[in-house]
Write an enzyme that holds these catalytic residues in place. Structure first.
Site, PDB file in Angstrom:
ATOM      1  N   ASP A  13       0.807  -1.229   0.000  1.00  0.00           N
ATOM      2  CA  ASP A  13       0.000   0.000   0.000  1.00  0.00           C
ATOM      3  C   ASP A  13       0.836   1.273   0.000  1.00  0.00           C
ATOM      4  OD1 ASP A  13      -2.182  -1.692   0.134  1.00  0.00           O
ATOM      5  OD2 ASP A  13      -2.250  -1.626   2.315  1.00  0.00           O
ATOM      6  N   LYS A  16       1.850   2.158  -5.140  1.00  0.00           N
ATOM      7  CA  LYS A  16       2.388   1.613  -6.399  1.00  0.00           C
ATOM      8  C   LYS A  16       1.468   1.905  -7.582  1.00  0.00           C
ATOM      9  CE  LYS A  16       2.346  -2.401  -4.391  1.00  0.00           C
ATOM     10  NZ  LYS A  16       2.057  -2.046  -2.983  1.00  0.00           N
ATOM     11  N   GLY A  40      -4.571  -4.176  -3.745  1.00  0.00           N
ATOM     12  CA  GLY A  40      -5.560  -3.132  -4.079  1.00  0.00           C
ATOM     13  C   GLY A  40      -4.760  -1.910  -4.470  1.00  0.00           C
ATOM     14  N   HIS A  41      -4.739  -1.587  -5.742  1.00  0.00           N
ATOM     15  CA  HIS A  41      -3.934  -0.478  -6.246  1.00  0.00           C
ATOM     16  C   HIS A  41      -4.862   0.665  -6.651  1.00  0.00           C
ATOM     17  CE1 HIS A  41      -0.386  -3.389  -7.265  1.00  0.00           C
ATOM     18  NE2 HIS A  41      -0.722  -3.375  -5.991  1.00  0.00           N
ATOM     19  N   GLN A 224       1.960  -5.985  -3.269  1.00  0.00           N
ATOM     20  CA  GLN A 224       2.402  -6.092  -1.868  1.00  0.00           C
ATOM     21  C   GLN A 224       3.692  -5.286  -1.673  1.00  0.00           C
ATOM     22  OE1 GLN A 224       1.375  -9.519  -3.349  1.00  0.00           O
ATOM     23  NE2 GLN A 224      -0.542  -8.530  -2.868  1.00  0.00           N
TER      24      GLN A 224
HETATM   25  P1  GDP Z   1      -0.760   0.375  -3.557  1.00  0.00           P
HETATM   26  O1  GDP Z   1      -1.342  -0.901  -3.104  1.00  0.00           O
HETATM   27  O2  GDP Z   1       0.724   0.429  -3.332  1.00  0.00           O
HETATM   28  O3  GDP Z   1      -1.106   0.738  -4.978  1.00  0.00           O
HETATM   29  O4  GDP Z   1      -1.384   1.519  -2.619  1.00  0.00           O
HETATM   30  P2  GDP Z   1      -2.934   1.632  -2.162  1.00  0.00           P
HETATM   31  O5  GDP Z   1      -3.728   2.118  -3.291  1.00  0.00           O
HETATM   32  O6  GDP Z   1      -3.377   0.400  -1.488  1.00  0.00           O
HETATM   33  O7  GDP Z   1      -2.799   2.705  -0.994  1.00  0.00           O
HETATM   34  C1  GDP Z   1      -2.291   3.971  -1.206  1.00  0.00           C
HETATM   35  C2  GDP Z   1      -3.364   4.978  -0.794  1.00  0.00           C
HETATM   36  O8  GDP Z   1      -2.776   6.249  -0.685  1.00  0.00           O
HETATM   37  C3  GDP Z   1      -4.466   5.139  -1.817  1.00  0.00           C
HETATM   38  O9  GDP Z   1      -5.634   5.484  -1.165  1.00  0.00           O
HETATM   39  C4  GDP Z   1      -3.960   6.272  -2.689  1.00  0.00           C
HETATM   40  O10 GDP Z   1      -5.006   6.959  -3.358  1.00  0.00           O
HETATM   41  C5  GDP Z   1      -3.311   7.144  -1.655  1.00  0.00           C
HETATM   42  N1  GDP Z   1      -2.146   7.929  -2.099  1.00  0.00           N
HETATM   43  C6  GDP Z   1      -1.185   7.609  -2.993  1.00  0.00           C
HETATM   44  N2  GDP Z   1      -0.245   8.567  -3.006  1.00  0.00           N
HETATM   45  C7  GDP Z   1      -0.608   9.505  -2.107  1.00  0.00           C
HETATM   46  C8  GDP Z   1      -0.008  10.709  -1.641  1.00  0.00           C
HETATM   47  O11 GDP Z   1       1.063  11.118  -2.049  1.00  0.00           O
HETATM   48  N3  GDP Z   1      -0.694  11.402  -0.678  1.00  0.00           N
HETATM   49  C9  GDP Z   1      -1.887  10.975  -0.180  1.00  0.00           C
HETATM   50  N4  GDP Z   1      -2.468  11.694   0.751  1.00  0.00           N
HETATM   51  N5  GDP Z   1      -2.463   9.849  -0.596  1.00  0.00           N
HETATM   52  C10 GDP Z   1      -1.827   9.110  -1.534  1.00  0.00           C
HETATM   53  P1  IMO Z   2      -0.894  -4.128  -2.282  1.00  0.00           P
HETATM   54  O1  IMO Z   2      -0.443  -4.664  -3.616  1.00  0.00           O
HETATM   55  C1  IMO Z   2      -0.963  -4.570   2.057  1.00  0.00           C
HETATM   56  C2  IMO Z   2      -1.029  -8.644   3.649  1.00  0.00           C
HETATM   57  C3  IMO Z   2      -2.292  -9.084   4.358  1.00  0.00           C
HETATM   58  C4  IMO Z   2      -1.718 -10.081   5.338  1.00  0.00           C
HETATM   59  C5  IMO Z   2      -0.599 -10.750   4.525  1.00  0.00           C
HETATM   60  C6  IMO Z   2      -1.004 -12.043   3.854  1.00  0.00           C
HETATM   61  O2  IMO Z   2      -2.187  -3.428  -2.321  1.00  0.00           O
HETATM   62  O3  IMO Z   2       0.199  -3.357  -1.643  1.00  0.00           O
HETATM   63  P2  IMO Z   2      -2.581 -12.745   1.837  1.00  0.00           P
HETATM   64  O4  IMO Z   2      -3.946 -12.317   1.446  1.00  0.00           O
HETATM   65  O5  IMO Z   2      -1.542 -12.489   0.797  1.00  0.00           O
HETATM   66  O6  IMO Z   2      -2.556 -14.169   2.325  1.00  0.00           O
HETATM   67  O7  IMO Z   2      -2.205 -11.847   3.128  1.00  0.00           O
HETATM   68  O8  IMO Z   2      -0.241  -9.804   3.544  1.00  0.00           O
HETATM   69  N1  IMO Z   2      -1.251  -8.132   2.276  1.00  0.00           N
HETATM   70  C7  IMO Z   2      -1.183  -6.845   1.939  1.00  0.00           C
HETATM   71  N2  IMO Z   2      -1.002  -5.741   2.702  1.00  0.00           N
HETATM   72  N3  IMO Z   2      -1.059  -4.449   0.714  1.00  0.00           N
HETATM   73  C8  IMO Z   2      -1.208  -5.539  -0.082  1.00  0.00           C
HETATM   74  O9  IMO Z   2      -1.175  -5.465  -1.418  1.00  0.00           O
HETATM   75  C9  IMO Z   2      -1.324  -6.790   0.540  1.00  0.00           C
HETATM   76  N4  IMO Z   2      -1.499  -8.063   0.075  1.00  0.00           N
HETATM   77  C10 IMO Z   2      -1.445  -8.857   1.149  1.00  0.00           C
HETATM   78  O10 IMO Z   2      -2.918  -8.008   5.008  1.00  0.00           O
HETATM   79  O11 IMO Z   2      -1.101  -9.404   6.401  1.00  0.00           O
HETATM   80 MG    MG Z   3      -2.849  -1.574  -1.811  1.00  0.00          MG
END
Ligand code: GDP
Ligand code: IMO
Ligand code: MG
Length: 423
Positions: A13, A16, A40-41, A224
């Site tokens: 998270d 990416k 979840g991207h 991840q």
């Molecule tokens: P990913 O899994 O690495 O793609 O990241 P996620 O989407 O799960 O989580 C990142 C969260 O931070 C999302 O809600 C994005 O919309 C938000 N986000 C990304 N970059 C920024 C930033 O620079 N500032 C803020 N406030 N939010 C951001």
């Molecule tokens: P993105 O790509 C954050 C965490 C889960 C749990 C562990 C194992 O959005 O960054 P799993 O479902 O793979 O068996 O879970 O890994 N986890 C993540 N945490 N971002 C993710 O993906 C994750 N994918 C799995 O919360 O701790």
């Molecule tokens: Mg994510």
């Protein structure tokens, strides 16, 4: 041309999805190399927010091709929902979304096994997203799995039946009660398969290597984060794939000497969702504030993310394992308003000061040692140029660059595509 690699350096998270979307204009192909719908991207642009789970984050651009690599595990049910969301927004994908025949399929019973395994662990549970990731990769390495390419064979239904029956026997081994309606799950699965079959299946390693020969540029998208890597993460509180750079080679079939830039994405602080050690975790008002301002709730499960200060010991470890060539710092805007910021630069481990990540980082063994840095008050979210950055933000960036010995080339100051500063 070479392949550039983008991956998360913390516990996922990091942002990416946002950065892949920002960079897609520079690439011909975006290729996801591991993970599945546990990811979840999030992408935000033109006033809309999208969350992708399995589909590469380049899908919203007109020309780039998007490849789901062999290292990915696909749940046809979730995949269908993702495609339907794209349909609703008139995003055309039929000719630019390609699926590796060697990608493994998540069956409904994989999800049930995930649930049974987690429930049976009780307090020791991993905090899995319960998307069936672990059981699917177990079947892959156990040489029992079903792959996308199987769907082109006449006997895939028999294969499916045999594997499902085996899973049901396995479910009975667990000492827990999992309620399910297999008929309903299978009907949903069949609809997912039908939708999946409307897409192009490819021999993706062949496709990508030919693209490299033809001079096409490829960005490999990780899911991840490095601290969730099956080998190098905080085992057993990890996911079931190699989230680190090596995973891009096995997850796409591109050789290590094809990789050029390795973009390492990190948050200006740290978050973690699910169980497992987290040395710099905050249990106070500061952590609550970070979570509130950063809107730290999982993009896949909605769970509240744990928050803490930036851990440079862990970050440096991740940079080393991945061979990071450029750092990208996300969510700097969330740290505005703190008088003092803390950065963990060493651990006290069994009475000794160490600056590397030891085998065991459980809270009883580790005490983080912090360096304090003055915070900045300015709101960064409308900043568009590096020359507008407050001095203390520049000092924060400078400190991280000196510690990691890697340049920070992008600073993200908000979720929107436009809130991105290139340095
Ligand atoms: P990913 O899994 O690495 O793609 O990241 P996620 O989407 O799960 O989580 C990142 C969260 O931070 C999302 O809600 C994005 O919309 C938000 N986000 C990304 N970059 C920024 C930033 O620079 N500032 C803020 N406030 N939010 C951001
Ligand atoms: P993105 O790509 C954050 C965490 C889960 C749990 C562990 C194992 O959005 O960054 P799993 O479902 O793979 O068996 O879970 O890994 N986890 C993540 N945490 N971002 C993710 O993906 C994750 N994918 C799995 O919360 O701790
Ligand atoms: Mg994510």
């Amino acid at each position: 041309m070479a392949v550039d690699l983008l991956l998360g350096l913390q516990w996922g998270d990091e942002g990416k999805g946002k950065i892949v979307d920002v960079l897609t204009k520079n690439y011909d192909i975006i290729a996801r190399f591991q993970g599945g719908p546990n990811a979840g991207h999030t992408l935000v642009f033109d006033g809309n927010k999208y969350v992708l789970h399995t589909i590469p984050s380049g899908i919203f651009h007109k020309t780039a091709l998007n490849v789901v690599g062999n290292g990915v595990v696909i749940d046809p049910v979730i995949f269908k929902k993702e495609l339907e969301t794209l349909d609703q927004h008139n995003i055309h994908y039929a000719d630019k979304l390609l699926i590796s025949r060697k990608a493994h399929l998540i069956l409904p019973t994989h999800r049930l096994l995930d649930a049974a395994s987690e429930t049976s662990k009780g307090k020791a549970k991993i905090g899995s997203t319960l998307k069936g990731i672990g059981p699917t990769y177990m079947d892959k390495t156990g040489r029992n799995g079903m792959r996308v390419g199987d769907l082109e064979m006449d006997d895939w239904k028999e294969k499916y039946r045999a594997l499902t029956e085996k899973h049901i026997k396995m479910l009975n081994f667990f000492d827990v009660q999992i309620d399910y309606d297999l008929k309903e799950l299978e009907a949903e699965f069949s609809r997912g398969i039908e939708k999946l079959k409307t897409l192009q299946f490819i021999d993706s390693e062949e496709f990508l290597n030919n693209a490299i020969k033809e001079g096409k540029s490829i960005l490999a998208e990780g899911a991840q984060g490095s601290l969730l890597d099956i080998d190098f993460g905080t085992y057993p509180f990890v996911t079931s794939s190699n989230t680190t750079a090596a995973g891009a080679c096995t997850g796409l079939g591109v050789a290590p000497n094809r990789i050029k830039e390795v973009f390492g994405i990190f948050k200006a602080y740290t978050t973690r969702v699910g169980s497992g050690p987290f040395p710099t975790e905050l249990f106070d008002e500061v952590g609550e504030t970070m979570g509130r301002i950063g809107n730290e709730f999982g993009a896949t499960t909605g769970r509240k993310r744990r928050c803490g200060w930036l851990d440079l010991v862990a970050l440096k470890y991740a940079c080393q394992v991945n061979g990071v060539t450029q750092l990208m710092m996300m969510k700097g805007d969330v740290l505005s308003g703190f008088d003092t910021l803390k950065v963990c630069t060493a651990y006290k481990y069994k009475g000794e000061i160490i600056s590397h990540l030891p085998y065991n980082i459980e809270p009883e063994n580790i005490e983080p040692i912090y360096t304090e840095i003055k915070g900045w008050q300015a709101d960064l979210t409308s900043m568009t140029d590096k020359k507008d950055m407050p001095e203390n933000l520049l000092k924060y960036i400078d400190f991280i660059e000196k510690e990691t010995e890697i340049p920070i080339t992008v600073v993200s100051v908000g979720p929107d595509r436009k809130q991105t500063i290139h340095r």
